[in-house]
Design a protein around this motif. Structure first.
Motif, PDB file in Angstrom:
ATOM      1  N   GLY A 133       8.444 -11.452  34.077  1.00 35.30           N
ATOM      2  CA  GLY A 133       8.132 -10.040  33.563  1.00 35.30           C
ATOM      3  C   GLY A 133       8.504  -8.878  34.707  1.00 35.30           C
ATOM      4  O   GLY A 133       8.956  -7.964  34.509  1.00 35.30           O
ATOM      5  N   GLU A 134       8.338  -9.524  35.905  1.00 31.96           N
ATOM      6  CA  GLU A 134       8.478  -8.354  37.244  1.00 31.96           C
ATOM      7  C   GLU A 134       9.989  -8.196  37.247  1.00 31.96           C
ATOM      8  O   GLU A 134      10.557  -7.206  37.294  1.00 31.96           O
ATOM      9  CB  GLU A 134       8.063  -9.098  38.356  1.00 31.96           C
ATOM     10  CG  GLU A 134       6.514  -9.084  38.673  1.00 31.96           C
ATOM     11  CD  GLU A 134       5.869  -9.926  39.637  1.00 31.96           C
ATOM     12  OE1 GLU A 134       6.684 -10.347  40.558  1.00 31.96           O
ATOM     13  OE2 GLU A 134       4.645  -9.929  40.019  1.00 31.96           O
ATOM     14  N   ALA A 135      10.867  -9.279  37.185  1.00 35.43           N
ATOM     15  CA  ALA A 135      12.250  -9.182  37.055  1.00 35.43           C
ATOM     16  C   ALA A 135      12.698  -8.385  35.879  1.00 35.43           C
ATOM     17  O   ALA A 135      13.799  -7.412  36.089  1.00 35.43           O
ATOM     18  CB  ALA A 135      12.940 -10.469  36.853  1.00 35.43           C
ATOM     19  N   VAL A 136      12.277  -8.427  34.924  1.00 33.83           N
ATOM     20  CA  VAL A 136      12.741  -7.611  33.519  1.00 33.83           C
ATOM     21  C   VAL A 136      12.434  -6.104  33.800  1.00 33.83           C
ATOM     22  O   VAL A 136      13.246  -5.161  33.621  1.00 33.83           O
ATOM     23  CB  VAL A 136      12.017  -8.277  32.291  1.00 33.83           C
ATOM     24  CG1 VAL A 136      12.168  -7.173  31.305  1.00 33.83           C
ATOM     25  CG2 VAL A 136      12.629  -9.635  31.856  1.00 33.83           C
ATOM     26  N   SER A 137      11.220  -5.898  34.305  1.00 29.87           N
ATOM     27  CA  SER A 137      10.747  -4.488  34.611  1.00 29.87           C
ATOM     28  C   SER A 137      11.715  -3.751  35.562  1.00 29.87           C
ATOM     29  O   SER A 137      11.559  -2.636  35.732  1.00 29.87           O
ATOM     30  CB  SER A 137       9.166  -4.348  34.924  1.00 29.87           C
ATOM     31  OG  SER A 137       8.732  -4.945  36.282  1.00 29.87           O
ATOM     32  N   ARG A 138      12.107  -4.595  36.651  1.00 31.01           N
ATOM     33  CA  ARG A 138      12.940  -3.997  37.737  1.00 31.01           C
ATOM     34  C   ARG A 138      14.275  -4.052  37.430  1.00 31.01           C
ATOM     35  O   ARG A 138      15.090  -3.513  38.049  1.00 31.01           O
ATOM     36  CB  ARG A 138      12.711  -4.771  38.968  1.00 31.01           C
ATOM     37  CG  ARG A 138      11.421  -4.719  39.603  1.00 31.01           C
ATOM     38  CD  ARG A 138      11.443  -5.289  41.045  1.00 31.01           C
ATOM     39  NE  ARG A 138      11.711  -6.588  40.764  1.00 31.01           N
ATOM     40  CZ  ARG A 138      10.857  -7.881  41.133  1.00 31.01           C
ATOM     41  NH1 ARG A 138       9.826  -7.593  41.702  1.00 31.01           N
ATOM     42  NH2 ARG A 138      11.249  -8.958  41.053  1.00 31.01           N
ATOM     43  N   GLN A 139      14.520  -4.571  36.179  1.00 30.15           N
ATOM     44  CA  GLN A 139      16.020  -4.665  35.582  1.00 30.15           C
ATOM     45  C   GLN A 139      16.845  -5.521  36.507  1.00 30.15           C
ATOM     46  O   GLN A 139      17.940  -5.309  36.614  1.00 30.15           O
ATOM     47  CB  GLN A 139      16.582  -3.281  35.330  1.00 30.15           C
ATOM     48  CG  GLN A 139      15.648  -2.448  34.268  1.00 30.15           C
ATOM     49  CD  GLN A 139      16.461  -1.175  34.051  1.00 30.15           C
ATOM     50  OE1 GLN A 139      17.219  -0.677  34.830  1.00 30.15           O
ATOM     51  NE2 GLN A 139      16.097  -0.343  32.950  1.00 30.15           N
ATOM     52  N   GLU A 140      16.285  -6.629  37.058  1.00 26.90           N
ATOM     53  CA  GLU A 140      17.175  -7.500  37.719  1.00 26.90           C
ATOM     54  C   GLU A 140      17.514  -8.546  37.037  1.00 26.90           C
ATOM     55  O   GLU A 140      17.104  -8.925  35.880  1.00 26.90           O
ATOM     56  CB  GLU A 140      16.067  -8.077  38.839  1.00 26.90           C
ATOM     57  CG  GLU A 140      15.923  -6.836  39.892  1.00 26.90           C
ATOM     58  CD  GLU A 140      14.986  -7.482  41.075  1.00 26.90           C
ATOM     59  OE1 GLU A 140      14.537  -8.692  40.831  1.00 26.90           O
ATOM     60  OE2 GLU A 140      14.615  -6.758  42.163  1.00 26.90           O
ATOM     61  N   ARG A 141      18.228  -9.410  37.553  1.00 22.55           N
ATOM     62  CA  ARG A 141      18.773 -10.962  36.887  1.00 22.55           C
ATOM     63  C   ARG A 141      17.557 -11.610  36.638  1.00 22.55           C
ATOM     64  O   ARG A 141      16.698 -11.842  37.710  1.00 22.55           O
ATOM     65  CB  ARG A 141      19.701 -11.492  37.679  1.00 22.55           C
ATOM     66  CG  ARG A 141      20.295 -12.641  36.823  1.00 22.55           C
ATOM     67  CD  ARG A 141      21.624 -13.127  37.463  1.00 22.55           C
ATOM     68  NE  ARG A 141      22.174 -14.298  36.757  1.00 22.55           N
ATOM     69  CZ  ARG A 141      22.337 -15.550  37.491  1.00 22.55           C
ATOM     70  NH1 ARG A 141      22.163 -15.529  38.657  1.00 22.55           N
ATOM     71  NH2 ARG A 141      22.753 -16.375  36.575  1.00 22.55           N
ATOM     72  N   VAL A 142      17.288 -12.226  35.411  1.00 23.81           N
ATOM     73  CA  VAL A 142      16.368 -12.931  35.153  1.00 23.81           C
ATOM     74  C   VAL A 142      16.806 -14.487  35.419  1.00 23.81           C
ATOM     75  O   VAL A 142      17.634 -15.042  35.003  1.00 23.81           O
ATOM     76  CB  VAL A 142      15.978 -13.105  33.490  1.00 23.81           C
ATOM     77  CG1 VAL A 142      14.755 -13.894  33.011  1.00 23.81           C
ATOM     78  CG2 VAL A 142      15.554 -11.280  33.178  1.00 23.81           C
TER      79      VAL A 142
END
Length: 123
Positions: A54-63
């Motif tokens: 969830g944190e990676a998606v919110s920061r628009q980083e690679r999941v």
């Protein structure tokens, strides 16, 4: 939601410990305890990975992955322990114990949906 799932699993584990201590089916309850401990570890690991996801998606980083391989390895380790010490652990009970958190997740989901529908009716 995650805290409730962990609480339900710990309470179920406590019931298994009581069953181990006070019944004559000690090898079955010991298998349930072993499987549930590994299942609880898998639940904790999954919840941790979901938070990171969830944190990676919110920061628009690679999941990254959700750690399926590590959860399978933990389940395999529980089975290997049960096979190695088959005079202490009931194998089928270990497999059932490995599935306990998934049953807890489904029950918690149904309870949550039921509470939501009751709140909607009350409005």
């Amino acid at each position: 939601m995650m805290k409730r799932q962990r609480r339900w699993t710990i309470n179920l584990l406590a019931v298994f410990v009581l069953g181990w201590g006070f019944t004559s089916y000690q090898h079955i309850f010991l298998g349930l305890i072993l499987g549930t401990v590994f299942s609880f570890y898998n639940l904790w690991l999954l919840q941790r990975k979901i938070n990171h996801f969830g944190e990676a998606v919110s920061r628009q980083e690679r999941v990254k992955t959700l750690g399926t391989l590590s959860r399978f390895a933990a389940g395999a380790l529980a089975i290997l322990i049960a096979l190695r010490y088959d005079n202490h652990f009931h194998l089928i009970a270990v497999v059932i114990g490995l599935m306990t958190t998934y049953v807890v997740i489904m029950i918690e989901f149904m309870v949550s949906k039921f509470e939501t529908s009751l709140r909607k009716r009350g409005e």
